[in-house]
Design an enzyme around this catalytic site. Structure first.
Site, PDB file in Angstrom:
ATOM      1  N   ASP A   1      -0.151  -4.514   6.061  1.00 17.60           N
ATOM      2  CA  ASP A   1      -1.178  -5.437   5.566  1.00 17.60           C
ATOM      3  C   ASP A   1      -1.065  -5.653   4.065  1.00 17.60           C
ATOM      4  O   ASP A   1      -0.460  -4.874   3.336  1.00 17.60           O
ATOM      5  CB  ASP A   1      -2.575  -4.881   5.884  1.00 17.60           C
ATOM      6  CG  ASP A   1      -2.773  -3.485   5.306  1.00 17.60           C
ATOM      7  OD1 ASP A   1      -1.824  -2.669   5.388  1.00 17.60           O
ATOM      8  OD2 ASP A   1      -3.855  -3.208   4.780  1.00 17.60           O
ATOM      9  N   GLU A   2      -1.638  -6.745   3.633  1.00 17.64           N
ATOM     10  CA  GLU A   2      -1.890  -7.042   2.223  1.00 17.64           C
ATOM     11  C   GLU A   2      -0.674  -6.836   1.320  1.00 17.64           C
ATOM     12  O   GLU A   2      -0.740  -6.110   0.324  1.00 17.64           O
ATOM     13  CB  GLU A   2      -3.060  -6.179   1.711  1.00 17.64           C
ATOM     14  CG  GLU A   2      -4.356  -6.452   2.463  1.00 17.64           C
ATOM     15  CD  GLU A   2      -5.549  -5.698   1.872  1.00 17.64           C
ATOM     16  OE1 GLU A   2      -6.600  -6.324   1.731  1.00 17.64           O
ATOM     17  OE2 GLU A   2      -5.407  -4.504   1.565  1.00 17.64           O
ATOM     18  N   VAL A   3       0.426  -7.466   1.662  1.00 17.61           N
ATOM     19  CA  VAL A   3       1.613  -7.391   0.803  1.00 17.61           C
ATOM     20  C   VAL A   3       1.580  -8.546  -0.197  1.00 17.61           C
ATOM     21  O   VAL A   3       1.569  -9.708   0.198  1.00 17.61           O
ATOM     22  CB  VAL A   3       2.896  -7.466   1.652  1.00 17.61           C
ATOM     23  CG1 VAL A   3       4.122  -7.546   0.743  1.00 17.61           C
ATOM     24  CG2 VAL A   3       2.974  -6.285   2.596  1.00 17.61           C
TER      25      VAL A   3
ATOM     26  N   HIS B   1       0.845  -1.213   0.000  1.00 15.45           N
ATOM     27  CA  HIS B   1       0.000   0.000   0.000  1.00 15.45           C
ATOM     28  C   HIS B   1       0.876   1.256   0.000  1.00 15.45           C
ATOM     29  O   HIS B   1       0.563   2.234   0.675  1.00 15.45           O
ATOM     30  CB  HIS B   1      -0.923   0.025   1.231  1.00 15.45           C
ATOM     31  CG  HIS B   1      -2.037  -0.967   1.159  1.00 15.45           C
ATOM     32  ND1 HIS B   1      -3.170  -0.772   0.407  1.00 15.45           N
ATOM     33  CD2 HIS B   1      -2.183  -2.190   1.736  1.00 15.45           C
ATOM     34  CE1 HIS B   1      -3.975  -1.825   0.537  1.00 15.45           C
ATOM     35  NE2 HIS B   1      -3.398  -2.700   1.329  1.00 15.45           N
TER      36      HIS B   1
END
Lengths: 741, 741
Positions: free
Chosen positions: A346-348, A283
């Site tokens: 988060d969300e890598v 992100h």
């Protein structure tokens, strides 16, 4: 009119209830109401005493009381702060100052509030307790009704009346004006971390919007603003050390450091900590246009204008990355006084790392098996930096990997299972799963989520897999659950409708975090939330007015009434159903779906009334009121249709109008059959002729499906009515508006 | 529903009209509309060129276009200012800078605006013209309807759609979105002085309220804020030289000099001059608590908390008075850059002077026969001071006494006679009589007042007295009439409802001052004013929303719908009828009469529909729609009554509810008789039985009287219906709701 009537009755009964139970939200730890009330009039005055009386937050809060009471009552009040010892309408006693440092997790927020004998008294050990108590006091202020017994002894009773400043306050008489009921309240929070995570990256929220949000948060006793300041779509804060972060990563939409400092002070005055989040190493696209050396590949980089999970990662293998981050974190750690510092995490999606020869070589050399291991390596390096700058690190679920030091706080977007697991391993944690306001769920759904209780769905899912159900936490592990945070992601929201996306549902979540675990009744919650929602308007929140204006815009030059009525039974599609659309951050969110509240009260009340109706035995049912409501909604379609046909931004909603017509007719017909024998006076058989039921079930199921991005939320009620009619129906599984679609 | 339907039809026809006539207000000097439209979408851009392009007012106004268009359309616009020569959606050409000094009376405001071939062009000789043209442009922006033909050539057409930034603008297709119609406008003001006199003394208006007012004024092309900064009830501005003026004369409610400077800059950016008024030697009580030596008697003095004309005067006989005023005027003359300086001068009751031996001796010594002569002496001394500080003096009617120098500008609150007399004597003048917004008159009444026309009432009054009717002014004398000012006195208004007292009626007055003399049709005015009223909301004006909130407050915990419907036919009593009440400046203005607009559109539309109905021959009348509306208002009384009985601030309105019930029933019955032979299907005779008519006339006349401070404004329509029924009626003179009562 049924909605009006239903509302009238529902709220009417809550008014009766209010004589017993004021509409407080969050509900205090203990409340006891006595007969009688303290008049609030133009003579209203406040005195403050005790060791903490000179605390800046207390004096500022006392000044705000006069301003806010003036708004709430329309009575022009001059600030009258009585000298210590002098009598006042509201006496505030604050035992002592606190540590004087920036507000900390666990600072004492307890207070007690007593209204009796014409006086109100707020007592607290520390300044924060006074702030919480003042909010409760302001929630207690209500217009006198004919049954209010206003006490005569209060200094504040003078001028309680509307036009005559001197005549009110006569013993026992009910003057036209305002009062607070006689009540004894002892109150303290259940959780010490009660937050809102606010995304200002995907759509920027200007300073006023964040301030309004802080006003609302303070009013419902939330105490942490988790400010999601960077994401792929924008880097929203000025860095003096790295000015190109905002200059090239924000389209000019960012907060200056002066604005941030102002915001921190504004929040502190309201008893709210601000925890900044800078999401890394994923992100992170908005870091890179200004500082491409942080990325994995050669420039150019661009900020992302769409939504979702994107590939541009920070490169964790370069020493220069850590040097940069040390400088950046150091600067931000100075700017933000809070002890906590959120690094996202988060969300890598490690694809970009895995495809890069240099990074693969680094991973091999450091025995990092995969992307997750590389992220753990990054986190541990980052943790050292964050710690060196005297902050506790906080991150989303994914940062919890083996070897993570216990000082890191885990924010769980995955759920209680993951949160509890962290606690078992000795990590402090916060729950955000279940509190995502951007998913357009009803307040009751969020309200039912408790950090300390496994959701029924989780239990059922685990049972289905024959997986073990997590046992209860030990008391020590329970203490590690600090609280929770609602989250508002801004993919589909803008500064224009932010308030309506947050409020009033955020008040229900605030109650979950503050009130005792036993406070769970959704009926009481909805009644009190309706009152709280109106009360919040006196703070300048725009959850109602902004959507009204948006609908007026859609109506063009036509009167908006029919559109309001039409929209009053609609809700936006739920969950991630709408995210699938192609959009970018400059797409206008100016459609009807953007201009309605996430939850329709009219539709909810209709469904509740259907349940009450169907719960009665057939002979005792009277569907007249329900039928009337359906008739009115149906007749309104004829009024709104020309507008949908004429105004280009509304034409996409013609399908919803057609579907609503089907639902209204089906509901009316069903009621006709069901009323048989009741006062409705329709066919006496109670059953429908021929294939009516099957045919209608099919039509209703079709009408209940999403129409564009709208759901017609009376559909589940109409389906129940049709299903209840005797006769052969279809058995096909139905989609209902309540499901995520 | 009739109101909705009527509104629908009325506005519906104005929509059709809008294809031909956009809803501009004030109406420009010349407008010609062509088929076609220019799309306004996310690609919208502006270019500015010409010698005046770098004027600060122009660049600021261009920045505001993006902000304001984003609000009006919901399309997120980044400021795109094209380089000179590059094509843009909106091209602004401004010939040259002006004098660079503060804005002056008579500065050029002409502009032309052309929309065609997908482009908009505003041309003006000077910066002010650009500002006026931009407001016209923003008023032209409207949602596309199914009949809009959006041109394809504009750069702005990209992204006109709602969700798809790329697909709009296809030739000839009507995309969902916004556009401006193809149009050619040449425009210039009729009068060069177009103002609002705003009293901030009787109730203080905080900075934000004044700013909102300036926003609205600029939007309807007003160009003077006459800031009534001192009066008996409060001295509202900081003086550095005489700090006790505000400190002891304002209850802490005043503007700092920094705020005033900010306001002047804010106004200048919007093309508005600010003329300060310091009322002397009467209306001067607030000068005296801090500086009693200015008064006629020994201290103490207090500011006045009531309303009306009060006795405390400045003493014109002491030299120290003029020394003080020289210091004060000098300070204010530096602070306010405008060339004009208003010294009030109205309503001096000389009693205090006449009773004072010392002052009587002074008058005798100076051969001043009476108070008026002493005031003239004062004015002439003051004029020297004002002139020494390089200002033109301005004053109310009363300053015009023999010997007054011709450089003084006369503001007439007395009427055209007095204004014209001043012009004949060679004085410049402004008309304010007929434009008093605090008197709660309908917009049409103010709209009919013209500075250059003697009102019919004046003519009749003079004829009755056999007095000569003033002849027309010579062209030279006409030039001395500079324009006019609406006036808003704040005895009965507060910061909370200010916007609703000003808007939208002020827009009608603004049109009187700007538009050609021939623009007088009230039907067109009301249609365009309704659109303008909505459009003004995008500036943040609160005329609708603030009253909504106030009614929500009155409704307590009950749903406000029935109260809104009940209030929708009510208006406050007119003229000075309400001023007779005892009140002081701390009395709450939080009653229903404070929470309704000065003019009821629903009632007006009802009365118009009655007139249309009665104009038809008996056989062709169909009263169904009128009857339905009356039935709905009547049924709503049953819903609102419990609220009026329960909520203490509303109980005073029970009499109005009873009266409304009488009116609704009488109207329905009358329609029944009148419809006879029509589709209404009532008694075929067309006459009422027995004493129905006389009895009903009596009841209706009683119901039409003021109820508390409310008038039920359907009463005149109902009276006409009843009177039209055949049969013996009463001949007694009736009071109607339209009269001042």
């Amino acid at each position: 009119m049924l909605t009006r009537l239903l509302t009238f009755f529902a709220v009417g009964s809550s008014v009766v209830l209010c004589q017993v139970q004021p509409a407080l939200m969050p509900w205090p730890a203990s409340v006891s109401v006595q007969p009688g009330a303290v008049a609030i009039g133009s003579g209203f005055s406040v005195s403050v005493s005790g060791g903490g009386a000179t605390d800046g937050r207390v004096t500022a809060a006392v000044e705000r009381i006069f301003e806010r009471l003036t708004r709430q009552t329309g009575i022009p009040l001059l600030p009258r702060v009585a000298a210590a010892g002098q009598s006042a309408t509201l006496t505030i006693v604050v035992e002592s100052k606190d540590h004087g440092a920036p507000q900390r997790l666990g600072d004492d927020e307890r207070y007690s509030l007593e209204c009796s004998n014409g006086r109100v008294r707020i007592s607290a050990d520390r300044p924060l307790g006074v702030l919480r108590g003042i909010e409760t006091f302001l929630q207690l202020v209500q217009e006198n009704t004919s049954s209010t017994e206003v006490g005569s002894k209060g200094a504040g009773s003078a001028g309680a009346g509307s036009t005559d400043a001197g005549s009110a306050g006569a013993s026992g008489a009910t003057a036209a004006g305002f009062s607070v009921p006689d009540v004894t309240i002892r109150d303290e929070p259940r959780f010490e971390w009660r937050g809102l995570s606010l995304d200002v990256s995907r759509h920027f929220i200007p300073v006023e919007g964040v301030r309004r949000t802080l006003d609302g948060m303070a009013a419902v006793k939330l105490n942490v603003l988790h400010w999601h300041l960077s994401d792929d779509q924008g880097f929203r804060i000025e860095s003096k050390k790295y000015p190109r972060l905002a200059q090239e990563g924000s389209d000019g939409m960012y907060y200056t450091q002066a604005e941030v400092r102002g915001m921190i002070a504004y929040a502190r005055e309201r008893g709210i900590r601000i925890v900044p989040e800078f999401d890394m190493p994923g992100h992170a696209a908005s870091w890179l246009p200004g500082y491409p050396q942080l990325g994995t590949h050669a420039p150019p980089y661009q900020i992302v204008r769409g939504a979702g999970i994107f590939g541009s990662l920070i490169d964790p293998t370069k020493e220069s990355t850590y040097k940069f981050l040390d400088g950046f974190v150091g600067e931000m750690a100075k700017l933000f006084p809070d002890e906590y510092f959120h690094i996202g995490g988060d969300e890598v999606d490690p694809k970009e790392w895995n495809q890069n020869t240099r990074i693969r070589a680094f991973m091999a050399a450091h025995r990092l098996a995969d992307g997750a291991a590389l992220q753990t390596y990054f986190n541990q390096r980052l943790l050292k930096i964050v710690t060196r700058h005297h902050k506790h690190m906080e991150g989303w679920d994914e940062v919890l990997t083996p070897g993570l030091p216990k000082s890191v706080v885990i924010q769980s977007w995955r759920g209680q299972e993951s949160l509890w697991q962290a606690a078992r391993e000795g990590y402090q944690g916060l729950l955000s799963a279940g509190y995502y306001l951007d998913l357009m769920q009803p307040a009751s759904k969020h309200y039912a989520v408790d950090p300390m209780k496994l959701p029924q769905e989780t239990i059922e899912r685990l049972q289905k897999k024959n997986a073990p159900i997590p046992g209860a936490l030990t008391p020590e592990q329970q203490k590690l659950i600090l609280g929770g945070e609602a989250a508002m992601w801004e993919e589909l929201a803008t500064a224009e409708n932010l308030d309506a996306k947050l409020w009033p549902r955020l008040a229900a979540i605030a109650e979950r975090f503050w009130s005792p675990e036993s406070v769970t009744d959704p009926v009481s919650m909805y009644q009190r939330m309706a009152v709280t929602n109106r009360w919040l308007e006196w703070l300048g929140l725009t959850q109602r007015s902004s959507l009204e204006l948006m609908r007026m815009r859609l109506a063009g030059d036509l009167p908006v009434g029919p559109l309001d009525e039409f929209a009053s039974v609609m809700e936006p599609v739920k969950g991630y159903a709408r995210h699938a659309e192609r959009y970018d951050i400059f797409v206008p969110f100016n459609r009807l779906v953007d201009a309605i509240p996430p939850e329709s009260n009219g539709a909810r009340e209709f469904r509740e009334e259907v349940d009450r109706y169907l719960a009665l035995p057939q002979g005792q049912r009277d569907g007249a009121a329900l039928r009337k409501r359906l008739t009115e909604w149906g007749q309104n379609i004829d009024r709104v249709r020309p507008m949908l046909q004429t105004e280009t931004l509304l034409s996409e909603n013609l399908a919803a109008a057609d579907a609503l017509a089907v639902l209204c007719r089906a509901g009316e017909e069903a009621l006709g059959y069901l009323d048989a024998g009741g006062s409705g006076g329709a066919a006496a058989s109670g059953g429908a002729p021929g294939d009516w039921k099957a045919r209608t079930q099919t039509a209703v199921a079709e009408a209940a499906k999403r129409k564009g991005d709208l759901l017609i939320q009376i559909a589940p009620g109409v389906e129940k009515l049709v299903d209840a009619v005797a006769g052969p129906g279809v058995q096909a599984p139905k989609e209902t508006g309540e499901d995520d679609q």
